[in-house]
Write a protein that holds these residues in place. Structure first.
Motif, PDB file in Angstrom:
ATOM      1  N   GLY A 145       0.780  -1.224   0.000  1.00 56.92           N
ATOM      2  CA  GLY A 145       0.000   0.000   0.000  1.00 56.92           C
ATOM      3  C   GLY A 145       0.812   1.274   0.000  1.00 56.92           C
ATOM      4  O   GLY A 145       0.282   2.361  -0.260  1.00 56.92           O
ATOM      5  N   GLU A 146       2.108   1.191   0.301  1.00 63.13           N
ATOM      6  CA  GLU A 146       2.941   2.386   0.267  1.00 63.13           C
ATOM      7  C   GLU A 146       3.214   2.806  -1.177  1.00 63.13           C
ATOM      8  O   GLU A 146       3.160   2.000  -2.106  1.00 63.13           O
ATOM      9  N   THR A 147       3.529   4.086  -1.341  1.00 62.38           N
ATOM     10  CA  THR A 147       3.800   4.643  -2.661  1.00 62.38           C
ATOM     11  C   THR A 147       5.301   4.806  -2.842  1.00 62.38           C
ATOM     12  O   THR A 147       5.975   5.419  -2.002  1.00 62.38           O
ATOM     13  N   VAL A 148       5.821   4.241  -3.945  1.00 71.18           N
ATOM     14  CA  VAL A 148       7.250   4.285  -4.235  1.00 71.18           C
ATOM     15  C   VAL A 148       7.467   4.967  -5.585  1.00 71.18           C
ATOM     16  O   VAL A 148       6.902   4.548  -6.598  1.00 71.18           O
ATOM     17  N   LEU A 149       8.269   6.006  -5.590  1.00 70.41           N
ATOM     18  CA  LEU A 149       8.661   6.677  -6.824  1.00 70.41           C
ATOM     19  C   LEU A 149       9.961   6.064  -7.338  1.00 70.41           C
ATOM     20  O   LEU A 149      10.927   5.928  -6.585  1.00 70.41           O
ATOM     21  N   ILE A 150       9.989   5.683  -8.610  1.00 74.69           N
ATOM     22  CA  ILE A 150      11.204   5.164  -9.225  1.00 74.69           C
ATOM     23  C   ILE A 150      11.623   6.119 -10.336  1.00 74.69           C
ATOM     24  O   ILE A 150      10.951   6.218 -11.372  1.00 74.69           O
ATOM     25  N   SER A 151      12.698   6.840 -10.122  1.00 75.54           N
ATOM     26  CA  SER A 151      13.246   7.770 -11.099  1.00 75.54           C
ATOM     27  C   SER A 151      14.340   7.060 -11.888  1.00 75.54           C
ATOM     28  O   SER A 151      15.341   6.625 -11.324  1.00 75.54           O
ATOM     29  N   GLY A 152      14.120   6.935 -13.185  1.00 70.28           N
ATOM     30  CA  GLY A 152      14.998   6.122 -14.017  1.00 70.28           C
ATOM     31  C   GLY A 152      14.397   4.748 -14.227  1.00 70.28           C
ATOM     32  O   GLY A 152      15.105   3.742 -14.285  1.00 70.28           O
ATOM     33  N   ALA A 153      13.080   4.707 -14.370  1.00 68.22           N
ATOM     34  CA  ALA A 153      12.355   3.439 -14.352  1.00 68.22           C
ATOM     35  C   ALA A 153      12.456   2.642 -15.639  1.00 68.22           C
ATOM     36  O   ALA A 153      12.181   1.447 -15.645  1.00 68.22           O
ATOM     37  N   THR A 154      12.832   3.277 -16.753  1.00 68.25           N
ATOM     38  CA  THR A 154      12.823   2.559 -18.031  1.00 68.25           C
ATOM     39  C   THR A 154      14.108   1.804 -18.301  1.00 68.25           C
ATOM     40  O   THR A 154      14.171   1.003 -19.233  1.00 68.25           O
ATOM     41  N   GLY A 155      15.164   2.044 -17.535  1.00 68.50           N
ATOM     42  CA  GLY A 155      16.408   1.324 -17.719  1.00 68.50           C
ATOM     43  C   GLY A 155      16.357  -0.070 -17.114  1.00 68.50           C
ATOM     44  O   GLY A 155      15.327  -0.498 -16.570  1.00 68.50           O
ATOM     45  N   GLY A 156      17.467  -0.780 -17.196  1.00 67.45           N
ATOM     46  CA  GLY A 156      17.497  -2.148 -16.692  1.00 67.45           C
ATOM     47  C   GLY A 156      17.213  -2.247 -15.211  1.00 67.45           C
ATOM     48  O   GLY A 156      16.376  -3.052 -14.775  1.00 67.45           O
ATOM     49  N   VAL A 157      17.889  -1.433 -14.395  1.00 71.93           N
ATOM     50  CA  VAL A 157      17.660  -1.475 -12.952  1.00 71.93           C
ATOM     51  C   VAL A 157      16.221  -1.092 -12.642  1.00 71.93           C
ATOM     52  O   VAL A 157      15.530  -1.747 -11.848  1.00 71.93           O
ATOM     53  N   GLY A 158      15.734  -0.041 -13.286  1.00 74.58           N
ATOM     54  CA  GLY A 158      14.372   0.404 -13.041  1.00 74.58           C
ATOM     55  C   GLY A 158      13.333  -0.623 -13.425  1.00 74.58           C
ATOM     56  O   GLY A 158      12.335  -0.809 -12.710  1.00 74.58           O
ATOM     57  N   ALA A 159      13.550  -1.305 -14.557  1.00 75.60           N
ATOM     58  CA  ALA A 159      12.588  -2.313 -15.014  1.00 75.60           C
ATOM     59  C   ALA A 159      12.454  -3.446 -14.008  1.00 75.60           C
ATOM     60  O   ALA A 159      11.348  -3.949 -13.764  1.00 75.60           O
ATOM     61  N   PHE A 160      13.569  -3.856 -13.427  1.00 68.75           N
ATOM     62  CA  PHE A 160      13.503  -4.894 -12.393  1.00 68.75           C
ATOM     63  C   PHE A 160      12.919  -4.345 -11.094  1.00 68.75           C
ATOM     64  O   PHE A 160      12.134  -5.006 -10.415  1.00 68.75           O
ATOM     65  N   ALA A 161      13.291  -3.112 -10.752  1.00 67.76           N
ATOM     66  CA  ALA A 161      12.839  -2.529  -9.488  1.00 67.76           C
ATOM     67  C   ALA A 161      11.323  -2.339  -9.473  1.00 67.76           C
ATOM     68  O   ALA A 161      10.682  -2.522  -8.431  1.00 67.76           O
ATOM     69  N   ILE A 162      10.733  -1.941 -10.598  1.00 69.23           N
ATOM     70  CA  ILE A 162       9.275  -1.804 -10.668  1.00 69.23           C
ATOM     71  C   ILE A 162       8.612  -3.106 -10.240  1.00 69.23           C
ATOM     72  O   ILE A 162       7.694  -3.133  -9.406  1.00 69.23           O
TER      73      ILE A 162
END
Length: 307
Positions: A145-162
């Motif tokens: 339920g928490e909100t997480v902002l991912i800046s740089g989400a389209t790169g490799g690290v971001g894609a996995f982090a999402i």
């Protein structure tokens, strides 16, 4: 052996014919079948890590690798020739890399087996970006339920982090341009896609009181930190740590730790379908300079190099 290397600071990445390295005690010789491009590789090629690592020219690029064990050094007991393995080249100096037919790595660190169902190409893009994503998400530990902002989400690290944050039950705000990029991040599990060019307004409309946590994988660190609620958590793979007296923020500078347990966890999740490995394009070894150029220009997902 065939390799893609550069011969000195300022030199271009180019084809090279180099001797096959030999494994020492506790080391494994891997016949490389796939690698990928990471931001770390740009730092190596650009000479930005001079003084941090010793460059042993010619330096072969490629932090990631996947392939089969070709030979083992004295004392290696857990692997035998023919085993499928992947991981991250974690040598103390810069010289050997994954953009080559062979690389020598330690048996103890940066190496894991490839499970059935994963394959060399997907394994070859997984190691560095995947471990960085796990370490970054673990650092902010989002609750359901928490909100997480991912800046740089389209790169490799971001894609996995999402995917990792969404799997914990977090609501993910991912930076992406409208159109194909936005569809990419929402397809991976992001609840919202926001344009980095209008970040404060778009994030503010979603989370007026600020986000609970943020991953700073790209972009302006202070701008990302400013969007956190009081008591928020920040993890930065760019080593940004805010210095804002009066704000109750917890910040962690993240450096990927490709230990065998983390690599095995990544591989199992990918092989069993819990983690999507977004390979945008695969380049043959001879086209590795083009892969690096395309990565520099900006990509969605991972760029593989096949050997």
């Amino acid at each position: 052996m065939r390799a893609m290397a550069f011969t000195g600071f300022g030199a271009d990445l180019a084809a090279a014919d180099l001797p096959v390295p030999e494994p020492g005690p506790g080391e494994v010789l891997v016949r490389v079948l796939a690698s990928s491009v990471n931001g770390f590789d740009l730092g190596v090629l650009g000479g930005y890590l001079k003084g941090v690592y010793d460059y042993e020219f010619p330096v072969v690029l490629g932090k990631d690798f996947a392939g089969t064990v070709a030979a083992v050094g004295e004392g290696v007991t857990g692997l035998t020739p023919g085993a499928d393995v992947f991981g991250v080249v974690m040598r103390p100096t810069l010289g050997q890399g994954g953009f080559a037919e062979y690389v020598v790595v330690s048996e103890q660190y940066g190496l894991a087996r490839i499970p059935e169902g994963l394959g060399h190409t997907r394994a070859g893009v997984l190691g560095l970006a995947g471990t960085a994503a796990i370490d970054a998400v673990d650092a902010v530990a989002p609750a359901p339920g928490e909100t997480v902002l991912i800046s740089g989400a389209t790169g490799g690290v971001g894609a996995f982090a999402i995917q990792l944050a969404a799997a914990r039950g977090a609501r993910v705000i991912a930076t992406a341009r409208p159109g194909a990029e936005a569809a990419f991040v929402t397809g991976l599990g992001a609840t919202w896609a926001v344009d980095h060019a209008d970040l404060p307004a778009q994030v503010g409309a979603i989370a007026p009181g600020g986000v609970d946590a943020a991953l700073h994988l790209a972009g302006d660190g202070p701008a990302v930190a400013a969007l956190l609620a009081d008591g928020g958590r920040l993890a930065s793979t760019l080593h940004y740590v805010p210095d804002e007296p009066g704000r109750d923020l917890k910040a962690t500078a993240v450096m990927a730790d490709p230990n065998p347990d983390t690599l095995a966890r990544l591989a199992a999740d990918a092989a069993e379908g819990r983690l999507r490995v977004p390979v945008a394009r695969a380049y043959p070894l001879a086209e590795a300079p083009r892969a690096v150029s395309d990565f520099t220009a900006g990509t969605v997902g991972k760029l593989a190099v096949t050997i």
